[in-house]
Design a protein around this motif. Structure first.
Motif, PDB file in Angstrom:
ATOM      1  N   ASN A 116      16.244  22.170  -9.915  1.00 45.26           N
ATOM      2  CA  ASN A 116      17.555  22.648 -10.386  1.00 45.26           C
ATOM      3  C   ASN A 116      18.679  21.783  -9.821  1.00 45.26           C
ATOM      4  OD1 ASN A 116      16.006  25.653  -9.667  1.00 45.26           O
ATOM      5  ND2 ASN A 116      16.571  25.201 -11.769  1.00 45.26           N
ATOM      6  N   ASP A 117      18.519  20.461  -9.916  1.00 43.12           N
ATOM      7  CA  ASP A 117      19.443  19.528  -9.263  1.00 43.12           C
ATOM      8  C   ASP A 117      20.215  18.692 -10.279  1.00 43.12           C
ATOM      9  OD1 ASP A 117      20.617  18.596  -6.979  1.00 43.12           O
ATOM     10  OD2 ASP A 117      19.005  17.226  -6.424  1.00 43.12           O
ATOM     11  N   GLY A 118      20.648  19.340 -11.362  1.00 37.69           N
ATOM     12  CA  GLY A 118      21.330  18.621 -12.427  1.00 37.69           C
ATOM     13  C   GLY A 118      22.641  17.991 -12.020  1.00 37.69           C
ATOM     14  N   HIS A 119      23.410  18.661 -11.175  1.00 33.44           N
ATOM     15  CA  HIS A 119      24.689  18.077 -10.780  1.00 33.44           C
ATOM     16  C   HIS A 119      24.496  16.776 -10.011  1.00 33.44           C
ATOM     17  CE1 HIS A 119      27.698  20.760 -12.291  1.00 33.44           C
ATOM     18  NE2 HIS A 119      27.191  21.825 -11.699  1.00 33.44           N
ATOM     19  N   ARG A 120      23.524  16.741  -9.111  1.00 37.39           N
ATOM     20  CA  ARG A 120      23.308  15.511  -8.353  1.00 37.39           C
ATOM     21  C   ARG A 120      22.827  14.393  -9.272  1.00 37.39           C
ATOM     22  NH1 ARG A 120      19.491  13.042  -4.712  1.00 37.39           N
ATOM     23  NH2 ARG A 120      17.880  14.548  -5.265  1.00 37.39           N
ATOM     24  N   PHE A 121      22.014  14.738 -10.275  1.00 38.80           N
ATOM     25  CA  PHE A 121      21.522  13.731 -11.216  1.00 38.80           C
ATOM     26  C   PHE A 121      22.691  13.039 -11.916  1.00 38.80           C
ATOM     27  CE2 PHE A 121      20.286  12.387 -15.464  1.00 38.80           C
ATOM     28  CZ  PHE A 121      19.113  11.682 -15.231  1.00 38.80           C
ATOM     29  N   PHE A 122      23.561  13.815 -12.545  1.00 38.41           N
ATOM     30  CA  PHE A 122      24.638  13.213 -13.327  1.00 38.41           C
ATOM     31  C   PHE A 122      25.743  12.644 -12.441  1.00 38.41           C
ATOM     32  CE2 PHE A 122      22.620  15.959 -16.497  1.00 38.41           C
ATOM     33  CZ  PHE A 122      22.433  15.031 -17.515  1.00 38.41           C
ATOM     34  N   GLU A 123      25.965  13.257 -11.306  1.00 34.45           N
ATOM     35  CA  GLU A 123      26.959  12.736 -10.377  1.00 34.45           C
ATOM     36  C   GLU A 123      26.576  11.337  -9.900  1.00 34.45           C
ATOM     37  OE1 GLU A 123      29.451  15.290  -7.311  1.00 34.45           O
ATOM     38  OE2 GLU A 123      27.508  14.739  -6.462  1.00 34.45           O
ATOM     39  N   SER A 124      25.285  11.130  -9.656  1.00 40.50           N
ATOM     40  CA  SER A 124      24.834   9.810  -9.179  1.00 40.50           C
ATOM     41  C   SER A 124      25.038   8.726 -10.226  1.00 40.50           C
ATOM     42  CB  SER A 124      23.352   9.879  -8.785  1.00 40.50           C
ATOM     43  OG  SER A 124      22.523   9.980  -9.935  1.00 40.50           O
ATOM     44  N   LEU A 125      25.111   9.122 -11.494  1.00 41.25           N
ATOM     45  CA  LEU A 125      25.326   8.160 -12.577  1.00 41.25           C
ATOM     46  C   LEU A 125      26.807   7.981 -12.907  1.00 41.25           C
ATOM     47  CD1 LEU A 125      22.513   9.313 -15.055  1.00 41.25           C
ATOM     48  CD2 LEU A 125      22.375   7.588 -13.250  1.00 41.25           C
ATOM     49  N   GLY A 126      27.653   8.762 -12.262  1.00 42.25           N
ATOM     50  CA  GLY A 126      29.076   8.728 -12.596  1.00 42.25           C
ATOM     51  C   GLY A 126      29.392   9.423 -13.898  1.00 42.25           C
ATOM     52  N   ASP A 127      28.518  10.323 -14.331  1.00 42.01           N
ATOM     53  CA  ASP A 127      28.662  10.962 -15.640  1.00 42.01           C
ATOM     54  C   ASP A 127      29.020  12.444 -15.561  1.00 42.01           C
ATOM     55  OD1 ASP A 127      28.220   8.630 -17.007  1.00 42.01           O
ATOM     56  OD2 ASP A 127      26.067   8.970 -17.270  1.00 42.01           O
TER      57      ASP A 127
END
Length: 427
Positions: A393-404
């Motif tokens: 359940n780590d969606g925010h970290r996924f997209f945050e790391s991409l700058g998205d």
């Protein structure tokens, strides 16, 4: 279409959806038609859009008024005649409890000549946290945390909340009698049920204590002993039920929904068509597990790719759920997007945006995110495992790391989740 153009189009669609639900705009026709009462006008309310709603009433209605509304921290507005209190969401705090108690006191002892103008938007269930007699704020906090993690949908959660409250489920309207009660609602729930929006403090309630117990049993939630005792007493008829639709005490109550998810989706669709896109509307009331809906929408997009001759936009709204099993930083919109990105598997023609129109996805000060055809490739290049992050359940970290990540700040409105998929055909 270039990546930058695709991103800009998706953001324009989201901004159009937000604009359609701005309180100053959607309240204007109702304020213009409202005649002043013979007696006092008391403005009350709760929700993430409520301070902006109160500001709109102050700015556009020249007659005497007073009042108190409670909103989320950071969502306040500068009002002169209506007091604005900020409190915690999604788990209530003492400031919300105290404000709810004061709101209840404000509507007591009014006359038939008085008008109670109630402003409600999404978030009111947590912000208007006045425990029923015999229950504590900590009892409600514990149950609320468990519900948020359980995967329960908003109807189920608010069934429980209404039956642990001294103010929700129509009880606020009962306290205000014999005054006229007029409620203006901004809907953030599937099917725009007024009894579900903010747990319906001024609306007749069709749910029961027994149904609240059934929700806890369904999701294997073991509540604090006072909560179980309270619900069991209600189910046995030892505590008065919430007022039902035929209750004569609600005869002077009127409820109007002033903004809905459907209207916001239609505004986004108009922008898409003006840019030469075909629009596929999936509806404004989609529910279910966020990751599963994301995967389903990716499959729908992949099916459309082969036959697409023009850019195509798939739009939907509603409120998905997330059954929290991991320890990551997540929200239902980024969980939806990550599930969609994994299923799309780098298809070069598909982009997507998902965001909560209140500017907060889960407990994060992030509205949602955008995914692109190369999201997975960029994540893998950074050493991320997308499937493992979804499992956690780590969606925010996924997209945050991409700058998205999509960060809007407080939008001061709330018409539920907004989802758009853009399909760009092969040249």
């Amino acid at each position: 279409m270039k990546d930058a153009d695709a991103r800009a189009l998706l953001r324009d669609l989201f901004d159009a959806a937000l604009a359609a639900a701005r309180p100053a705009t959607c309240l204007a026709p109702y304020i213009a038609r409202l005649a002043p009462p013979k007696g006092r006008t008391i403005v009350i309310g709760a929700g993430k859009a409520t301070a902006a709603m109160a500001r709109a009433v102050e700015d556009q209605w020249p007659h005497p008024l007073e009042g108190l509304v409670v909103t989320r921290y950071g969502y306040g507005e500068a009002c002169k005649r209506i007091e604005i209190v900020e409190a915690a969401h999604p788990v209530p705090d003492e400031k919300g409890r105290a404000a709810a108690g004061r709101i209840l006191e404000k509507v007591k002892g009014l006359s038939a000549d008085d008008l109670v103008l109630c402003l409600i938007s999404g978030g009111a269930s947590s912000l208007l946290a006045l425990p029923a007699p015999g229950l504590s704020l900590s009892d409600k906090q514990e149950v609320n945390r468990a519900l948020l993690k359980s995967g329960a949908n908003i109807v189920e959660m608010n069934t429980v909340r209404k039956h642990l409250s001294a103010i929700k489920g129509g009880r606020l309207a009962i306290a205000a009698q014999p005054a006229r009660v007029l409620s203006w609602l901004i809907s953030d729930v599937p099917n725009d049920d007024p009894g579900v929006i903010g747990s319906g403090p001024t609306v007749a309630d069709r749910t029961t204590f027994a149904e609240a117990l059934a929700v806890l049993a369904k999701y294997r939630i073991d509540p604090p002993a006072p909560v179980r005792a309270h619900l069991e007493a209600g189910a046995a008829g030892r505590i008065e039920e919430t007022p039902k639709p035929a209750d004569p005490r609600l005869r002077r109550v009127e409820t109007i929904i002033v903004a809905t998810p459907k209207r916001s989706l239609e505004a986004a669709a108009a922008v898409a068509r003006s840019r030469g896109c075909v629009v596929v509307m999936l509806g404004d009331n989609l529910e279910g597990e966020a990751r599963e809906l994301g995967a389903a929408h990716a499959r729908r997009a992949l099916d459309l790719v082969a036959g697409a001759k023009k850019p195509t936009v798939i739009l939907s709204g509603g409120e998905t759920t997330v059954t929290v099993r991991g320890k990551g930083r997540g929200g239902r919109n980024v969980e939806y997007l990550l599930g969609k990105a994994i299923e799309a598997n780098g298809a070069p023609q598909i982009w997507g945006l998902a965001a909560d129109t209140d500017g907060v996805d889960g407990a994060e000060e992030i509205a949602g995110a955008i995914f692109t055809p190369d999201s997975l490739a960029r994540a893998l290049a950074k050493g991320h495992d997308p499937k493992a992050m979804l499992h956690d359940n780590d969606g925010h970290r996924f997209f945050e790391s991409l700058g998205d990540s999509l960060i809007t700040g407080p939008t001061r409105t709330n018409v539920n989740d907004f989802r758009a998929t853009l399909i760009v055909p092969n040249k």
